[in-house]
Design an enzyme around this catalytic site. Structure first.
Site, mmCIF file in Angstrom:
data_model
loop_
_atom_site.group_PDB
_atom_site.id
_atom_site.type_symbol
_atom_site.label_atom_id
_atom_site.label_comp_id
_atom_site.label_asym_id
_atom_site.label_seq_id
_atom_site.Cartn_x
_atom_site.Cartn_y
_atom_site.Cartn_z
ATOM 1 N N LEU A 241 22.731 -14.587 16.517
ATOM 2 C CA LEU A 241 24.203 -14.066 16.773
ATOM 3 C C LEU A 241 25.291 -14.636 15.995
ATOM 4 O O LEU A 241 25.377 -15.982 15.886
ATOM 5 C CB LEU A 241 24.213 -14.410 18.303
ATOM 6 N N ASP A 242 26.134 -13.818 15.538
ATOM 7 C CA ASP A 242 27.453 -14.294 14.979
ATOM 8 C C ASP A 242 27.040 -15.321 13.236
ATOM 9 O O ASP A 242 27.722 -15.970 12.875
ATOM 10 C CB ASP A 242 28.235 -15.457 15.747
#
Lengths: 297, 297, 297, 297
Positions: A241-242
């Protein structure tokens, strides 16, 4: 290299001039001469060339060429000549694309600023793309899609139906012959299965200057930390994530007088600008992913 | 093309790898293939390539190549091969340079911010140059040159002695084998004769965002006009004051609360940054002058 | 409030017009009227006023006033009137300073870009400060201090002598009547004891856009992450490394073509600019620390 | 002071808290104390205050105050107290407004980027305004207004009917109780008569960094000059074309590789951003016109 899986049928299309050739291989002498020499013999005229060589110790070479040719072309035709004459000699990976509009799917939740901006840019031609469908886990933005005459598909996601809805999403993408998926403030995490089907083909906008303030509520976190500049980051989606390869970032100056609401409002302009630029690079086949970073050629 | 007049003896030096080749010719197919093919046969390895083609109607092609070679080279040696095999075929103008430090003369009057910045950058190696001499029409900045151990020549200019002093300046430049002259806030206008001897070899910093506020006292003019941003412009000197080819520009935001003194102070940081970047481009042989504009390749 | 411990003798100086009054108190009606009414009666003329109220739920009020007065003033004299008439009524914390140059100590290790920039700015008056001493744990930058005629004290630090050397440093600061300490790329961590003696009086420059890339080698980390923008952060030093209240930040755009060395070189310009601005705010008594953030009034 | 002519009926409305007080007077001691003292007695709580004093030689003082009050207010009521107690004593000009949405008319020709952006911002509340009408000399953008449900009035202008159409426009503005007129890329010059009826109430966006490239085709002019940065300027309309008081400016970096079409495309993003910020300042009653410049308080 923004490579496609066989699932994407447009990969076998007849292409139209001008063409874009992306090349990756181990670095060494004679590569540019071989590629441009081949293209000259092929009857092509080079419009534009950008190359990048990594640090000599890694020794990778990257090239993006735009060329014109007075005839249409399939990848197979080009490969028939290029593969034995050049690609095999230098152990190249390569892709050939052209400049026709790509087909984008926009995924959204409740915020409309990126959506309206992208739909407008595609409609007026400032982005070289068409949007056959907007997909959302909420019904809120249906009117926005309707404003631009774009079909809206509501795929509500719950823990119970997540897999099923992602399969429906994947099928919809194939059915609509989607070239790339843009998460225009889509508030759901996509599964590893889905992400692996669309490698370097899903672009997300995160509302912080990554790696600062990854995760939820970055503007509130930025406010608490008292930063003097906030930003936005567009990146390819991976299963971390990210953490995917960053395509573009932009920032805006803020002061102590700006509340979280102010940061959110100022950030919206930065988010839509950053995402639009990242999408523009992707549409122009200018992005090469190298490890967890991007080259913009 | 940053071409040199025969007056500059270093033009005949033996060069050292890596080399820089700048090429200009009418656009057409096969140029990149011919140049890179020649270099491959020559034993060179291309490190970096940047090209630019103008609008098809003008049809000019520009190329900057960096290449390495395992031996030193004179321009004559390179020309012996390149001229008949490639340059004549495509009606090219070209120059060959290398990456050794250039010799800069800094001309100043009374403001020291650009001078100190450039001397520091050259001393620590952030600019790839040596400064054999600082020249001024005032004695004020002699201590600043002395701080960095650089000889200072005071050439006071009056209407009576202008021609004489410019001749002295020109002789000094030749004697010191100067590659480029930087007007680091030099408040005298150079004569057409002098300028013509150093074509695209004199870089000036003007303290406004040209073409706005050309001429004297740009910060006062900017204050009166109430602009919200001020800037600086680095350009090659031609005989039209403040009208030469722009190399680099930078800006800074200001408000109604900033006085002329504030603009001047804020502008100093922008001036030195802009000038340093322009000098860096020049030192890297990245600048091509086309008409009254520059390409930064 | 940039409050001083009694250790700093200049706190009892006779001040000179124009004066700066910084006020902090719980928010409520009538504060500005009371303060400005008092100053009017006192014979003062307000030059400049900036206020900030936090979110109503916190309810803090901050005010910075510049005023002129036709006579010198001690803090005690001002307090004699202001404390009973205004400060007690609103439960205020306040400080009174003036615009005379502050005395800065610069602490450095081996990089000279911030040092040269700050010394130059103080010498030409673009920063309103004098630098009585440069301190370093290495001898390398002695010539740089000498260039500007500033005494250089070499205090080499090892694990064995850390406490002793910090005590020597503290004594030196007092002896030189230092108002604020600037860590201009000082590569040693200061102890909690030392930091607690100089609360909000030590300014550090960190070479990243905090909170991204805290700790060592931020440019290498930024390169590995493939960010498109790098930055610098000036902050007050607390006992949490790189976690103190941020005063100023600035950024610069980079590309995949920039190596770690390029980021370092580009970053130098951003670091010195960011640090200079932060120091300027501090010298102007414009900074109020609120929790772990700053207001720039 | 963004003063209104009696033609604008909303000037006599009952206002609602929070209020905005804009004050202009000759500078001198006691002004802030008098204003804030009056407001305290009046029962008001100051939320926000910004002041500016010009150079002592001009001696003008400007103040913008936001205050809350637990009751509605008319200008007459406020004037009854403020005028004799404060305004007359300091020879003040002042205006009282509040934070309710203003009514904007948008005038456009054929380019839609500013129009779409402003309509979207008003609709989502990022600009505190309503748009009762879009007016154009061409029919092209009627669908854009329709997308946002805003009435579109087509007022084609020729040399024969210019006066007549301007009168119709003026009547429409009054009928719609318009507070400010935004020329969102309106390609007609308004007559001195019309402009004089809407003093500092007409905001224009010019697609250059004024004063550079005033007049027609600024992007083409910027391309010919070879600038490295282009910009946009939002200003109040006066009878000197492109010469009115500048409210806001913004810029974007360009390169030699950008064509006129590229500058135009990049500039669109800057234009809409600049205009939106200028309109935001106007809507917040933060702009004071002083001579041919603006203060943003």
């Amino acid at each position: 290299m923004t490579e496609r899986t066989p699932a994407h049928p447009s990969a076998y299309d007849v292409l139209a001039s001008p063409y874009r050739l992306l090349v990756k291989c181990p670095d060494g002498p004679g590569i540019v001469a071989a590629v441009t020499g081949f293209l000259f013999e092929f009857g092509a005229n080079i419009i534009n060339a950008n190359q990048h060589s990594t640090d000599p110790r890694d020794g990778s070479f990257f090239l993006r060429l735009e060329f014109s040719l007075d005839r249409p072309l399939t990848r197979d035709e080009f490969a028939a000549g290029f593969q034995p004459a050049v690609a095999e000699r230098f152990d190249m990976q390569w892709t050939l694309t052209d400049g026709r509009p790509k087909r984008l799917a926009l995924l959204v939740s409740k915020y409309d600023h990126c959506l309206v901006d992208l739909l407008w840019r595609c409609q007026v031609g400032s982005l070289n793309a068409v949007v056959p469908v907007v997909v959302s886990n909420h019904a809120d933005l249906e009117p926005r899609a309707a404003m631009f005459g774009v079909p809206f598909v509501h795929l509500p996601v719950s823990n119970a139906n997540r897999t099923e809805q992602e399969n429906a999403l994947h099928d919809l993408m194939l059915e609509q012959r989607i070239d790339a998926i843009v998460l225009a403030r889509y508030m759901q995490v996509l599964s590893p299965t889905f992400v692996s089907r669309w490698p370097n083909l899903i672009i997300n906008i995160h509302h912080s200057f990554l790696p600062a303030f990854s995760g939820a509520s970055p503007y509130a976190a930025a406010f608490r930390r008292g930063v003097k500049i906030v930003g936005a980051t567009a990146h390819y989606v991976t299963n971390d994530l990210d953490e995917g390869p960053i395509i573009e970032q932009e920032v805006v100056r803020v002061t102590h007088a700006d509340s979280v609401a102010d940061l959110t409002r100022l950030g919206r302009d930065v988010e839509r600008q950053t995402l639009a630029r990242a999408v523009e690079f992707h549409l122009a086949d200018r992005i090469v992913v190298m490890g967890n970073t991007t080259l913009i050629l």
